[in-house]
Design a protein around this motif. Structure first.
Motif, PDB file in Angstrom:
ATOM      1  N   PRO A  60       0.821  -1.209   0.000  1.00  0.00           N
ATOM      2  CA  PRO A  60       0.000   0.000   0.000  1.00  0.00           C
ATOM      3  C   PRO A  60       0.855   1.259   0.000  1.00  0.00           C
ATOM      4  N   TRP A  62       1.217   4.917   1.610  1.00  0.00           N
ATOM      5  CA  TRP A  62       0.757   5.658   2.780  1.00  0.00           C
ATOM      6  C   TRP A  62       1.513   6.963   2.871  1.00  0.00           C
ATOM      7  N   SER A  64      -2.553   7.563   1.756  1.00  0.00           N
ATOM      8  CA  SER A  64      -3.258   7.134   0.548  1.00  0.00           C
ATOM      9  C   SER A  64      -3.144   8.160  -0.571  1.00  0.00           C
ATOM     10  N   GLU A  65      -3.058   7.630  -1.780  1.00  0.00           N
ATOM     11  CA  GLU A  65      -3.052   8.458  -2.982  1.00  0.00           C
ATOM     12  C   GLU A  65      -4.058   7.872  -3.962  1.00  0.00           C
ATOM     13  N   SER A  66      -4.737   8.741  -4.667  1.00  0.00           N
ATOM     14  CA  SER A  66      -5.696   8.312  -5.677  1.00  0.00           C
ATOM     15  C   SER A  66      -4.999   7.459  -6.731  1.00  0.00           C
ATOM     16  N   GLN A  69      -2.425   1.670  -4.718  1.00  0.00           N
ATOM     17  CA  GLN A  69      -2.886   0.642  -3.791  1.00  0.00           C
ATOM     18  C   GLN A  69      -3.206   1.266  -2.434  1.00  0.00           C
ATOM     19  N   GLN A  70      -4.414   1.058  -1.959  1.00  0.00           N
ATOM     20  CA  GLN A  70      -4.854   1.635  -0.692  1.00  0.00           C
ATOM     21  C   GLN A  70      -4.525   0.720   0.475  1.00  0.00           C
TER      22      GLN A  70
END
Length: 126
Positions: A60, A62, A64-66, A69-70
């Motif tokens: 992921p 971190w 978060s980015e549009s 991978q969240q």
């Protein structure tokens, strides 16, 4: 009969690396091992962390980015004061974690990244 959380399972592509990290960092022994799954357990309780192999694992991003991978979940580990916070951050780094580039806790918590890219926090809990 009560319901208890027993195990948090983290996916990764290198289960031996990630299980070794958490075992070293937390001091928790490995209590179950098979080809694609390893479980560690706290010596003080039956709570555990397991790592599970995922062939197409993508770490992921971190924070978060549009379109990236969240993060699906992160772990918080509590300590009693800022002195312990510093000690556990140092221990996490020596075990293989790194500081997250972005920090939001104003010194009350530190966000770290484990070897598989999962964020986790070390938090001062009153």
């Amino acid at each position: 009969m009560g319901l208890k959380l027993k195990t948090v399972i983290l996916e990764c592509s290198h289960i031996h690396q990630l299980s070794s990290f958490y075992s070293d960092f937390l001091g928790w022994p490995i209590v179950f091992k098979e080809e694609n799954f390893i479980r560690l357990q706290s010596p003080e309780s039956d709570m555990g962390i397991a790592v599970q192999y995922a062939e197409d694992y993508v770490a992921p991003v971190w924070p978060s980015e549009s379109e990236k991978q969240q993060m699906m979940v992160h772990l918080d580990f509590g300590v009693k004061d800022k002195k312990e916070l510093a000690e556990w951050v140092d221990r996490a780094i020596k075990s293989g974690a790194k500081h997250a580039e972005m920090q939001y806790g104003d010194g009350e918590w530190i966000t770290m990244i484990d070897p598989a890219g999962h964020p986790f926090c070390i938090v001062v809990w009153d």
